[in-house]
Design a protein around this motif. Structure first.
Motif, short mmCIF file in Angstrom:
data_model
loop_
_atom_site.label_atom_id
_atom_site.label_comp_id
_atom_site.label_asym_id
_atom_site.label_seq_id
_atom_site.Cartn_x
_atom_site.Cartn_y
_atom_site.Cartn_z
N ARG A 43 1.96 -0.80 -14.68
CA ARG A 43 1.14 -1.39 -15.75
C ARG A 43 0.54 -2.73 -15.33
O ARG A 43 -0.64 -2.99 -15.55
CB ARG A 43 2.01 -1.56 -17.00
CG ARG A 43 1.21 -2.00 -18.22
CD ARG A 43 2.03 -1.94 -19.50
NE ARG A 43 3.12 -2.91 -19.48
CZ ARG A 43 4.41 -2.59 -19.43
NH1 ARG A 43 4.78 -1.32 -19.35
NH2 ARG A 43 5.34 -3.53 -19.44
N ARG A 44 1.35 -3.57 -14.66
CA ARG A 44 0.88 -4.92 -14.33
C ARG A 44 0.05 -4.99 -13.05
O ARG A 44 -0.68 -5.96 -12.84
CB ARG A 44 2.09 -5.86 -14.20
CG ARG A 44 2.79 -6.11 -15.53
CD ARG A 44 3.89 -7.14 -15.41
NE ARG A 44 3.42 -8.42 -14.92
CZ ARG A 44 4.19 -9.47 -14.69
NH1 ARG A 44 5.48 -9.39 -14.94
NH2 ARG A 44 3.68 -10.59 -14.23
N CYS A 45 0.17 -3.97 -12.20
CA CYS A 45 -0.51 -4.03 -10.90
C CYS A 45 -1.69 -3.08 -10.78
O CYS A 45 -2.22 -2.88 -9.70
CB CYS A 45 0.50 -3.73 -9.78
SG CYS A 45 1.89 -4.87 -9.72
N LYS A 46 -2.10 -2.49 -11.89
CA LYS A 46 -3.14 -1.46 -11.88
C LYS A 46 -4.42 -1.94 -11.22
O LYS A 46 -5.07 -1.21 -10.47
CB LYS A 46 -3.41 -1.02 -13.32
CG LYS A 46 -4.07 0.33 -13.44
CD LYS A 46 -3.09 1.45 -13.16
CE LYS A 46 -3.70 2.82 -13.39
NZ LYS A 46 -2.78 3.91 -13.02
N ASP A 47 -4.81 -3.18 -11.45
CA ASP A 47 -6.09 -3.68 -10.94
C ASP A 47 -5.92 -4.70 -9.81
O ASP A 47 -6.84 -5.47 -9.52
CB ASP A 47 -6.89 -4.32 -12.08
CG ASP A 47 -7.20 -3.33 -13.20
OD1 ASP A 47 -7.57 -2.18 -12.87
OD2 ASP A 47 -7.05 -3.70 -14.38
N MET A 48 -4.75 -4.72 -9.17
CA MET A 48 -4.50 -5.71 -8.13
C MET A 48 -4.88 -5.22 -6.73
O MET A 48 -4.91 -5.99 -5.78
CB MET A 48 -3.01 -6.12 -8.14
CG MET A 48 -2.66 -6.95 -9.37
SD MET A 48 -0.87 -7.26 -9.54
CE MET A 48 -0.55 -8.27 -8.11
N HIS A 49 -5.16 -3.91 -6.59
CA HIS A 49 -5.59 -3.33 -5.30
C HIS A 49 -4.60 -3.67 -4.18
O HIS A 49 -4.98 -4.18 -3.13
CB HIS A 49 -7.00 -3.80 -4.94
CG HIS A 49 -7.99 -3.60 -6.05
ND1 HIS A 49 -8.38 -2.34 -6.48
CD2 HIS A 49 -8.66 -4.50 -6.84
CE1 HIS A 49 -9.25 -2.47 -7.47
NE2 HIS A 49 -9.42 -3.76 -7.71
N GLU A 56 0.33 6.30 -8.59
CA GLU A 56 -0.44 5.60 -9.61
C GLU A 56 -1.25 4.43 -9.06
O GLU A 56 -2.34 4.14 -9.55
CB GLU A 56 0.49 5.10 -10.72
CG GLU A 56 1.16 6.19 -11.53
CD GLU A 56 0.16 7.03 -12.29
OE1 GLU A 56 -0.76 6.45 -12.91
OE2 GLU A 56 0.28 8.28 -12.27
N LEU A 57 -0.71 3.75 -8.03
CA LEU A 57 -1.38 2.55 -7.52
C LEU A 57 -2.07 2.77 -6.18
O LEU A 57 -2.78 1.88 -5.70
CB LEU A 57 -0.36 1.40 -7.39
CG LEU A 57 0.32 0.95 -8.69
CD1 LEU A 57 1.27 -0.21 -8.40
CD2 LEU A 57 -0.72 0.55 -9.74
N CYS A 116 -0.81 2.85 -3.20
CA CYS A 116 -0.29 1.94 -2.18
C CYS A 116 1.01 2.48 -1.61
O CYS A 116 1.55 3.46 -2.10
CB CYS A 116 -0.08 0.55 -2.76
SG CYS A 116 1.26 0.47 -3.98
#
Length: 247
Positions: free
Chosen positions: A57-63, A99-100, A102
């Protein structure tokens, strides 16, 4: 860009360690613009199935390129020795990766005792799932330098169990605080890790020790019975509370 989830040491100690590493590598440390993002969660850890949802949830847009979870015993869900529990635990990392987009790198510890006689994939504490679940398992074990003098630091060997990548030759390194340096001299190739003794050797040592113990008991009984002037088999048997045949 990497997220480092620090679960083991306090925030000030972690920052101090980072500063030493940057200085040793002669790199500028700019926390505000760094690609290294640190979550200090010592004392705040959640089970991995709950933590995974927060990470996504918190790292979705951190690439992010990678997330490091260090160490996993702080967030393990279920019984470390149960394959089904650890399969569920491993699924949490697959969920984060999916999900991420990475990689997830997690740090785990060896089981108790000397590890040198085991294959690198069998050294992890707990279920064999740890060896089978990861795409790449890198094992670091300390080398025995007790017979060496004038060493620059402690010596280590890194071995790999790789499913997705080409195998590599074991890598020998020195740990000179605060960083590891590859041993280019080949000096460490001849060293071996501390090993558990061969079971046959253990058996021989046990039998030898038992024989010595019996002889010591017999000698003590003989000296005690010698007070009477002479020692007979029946005297020894009575003193030691065993049969004359055993004597």
């Amino acid at each position: 860009k990497v997220l480092y989830i620090n679960l083991e040491i306090d925030e000030k100690s972690f920052i101090d360690r980072l500063e030493h590493i940057y200085r040793a590598k002669d790199m500028p440390m700019h926390p505000s613009s760094s690609n290294l993002i640190v979550w200090d969660l010592r004392g705040k850890a959640l089970p991995m199935d709950k933590l995974a949802k927060i990470i996504v949830r918190r790292c979705k847009d951190m690439h992010l390129e990678a997330i490091i979870v260090d160490p996993i015993y702080k967030v393990i869900t279920g019984d470390e020795n149960a394959a089904s529990d650890m399969a569920y635990f491993g699924n949490q990392f697959d969920y984060i990766c999916r999900e991420l987009g990475c990689s997830v790198i997690y740090c785990h510890h060896h089981s108790k005792g000397a590890q040198g006689s085991k294959r690198s994939m069998d050294r992890a504490s707990g279920s064999g799932v740890f060896a089978r679940d990861a795409d790449a398992l890198l094992d670091m074990i300390q080398l025995n330098t007790s017979d060496q003098v004038g060493l620059p630091g402690t010596a280590w060997r890194i071995e790999g169990t790789l499913r997705e990548f080409e195998p590599f030759k074991p890598l020998n390194v020195w740990f000179e605080y605060p960083i590891h340096r590859v041993d280019d001299s080949g000096e460490l190739e001849k060293l071996t890790p501390d090993c558990d003794k061969d079971p046959r050797q253990k058996g021989r040592e046990t039998r030898t020790r038992q024989k010595k113990d019996k002889m010591a008991q017999l000698e003590s009984a003989y000296n005690a019975c010698l007070i009477n002037g002479q020692v007979t088999v029946s005297d020894l048997a009575e003193y030691m509370d065993i049969t004359p045949k055993t004597i």
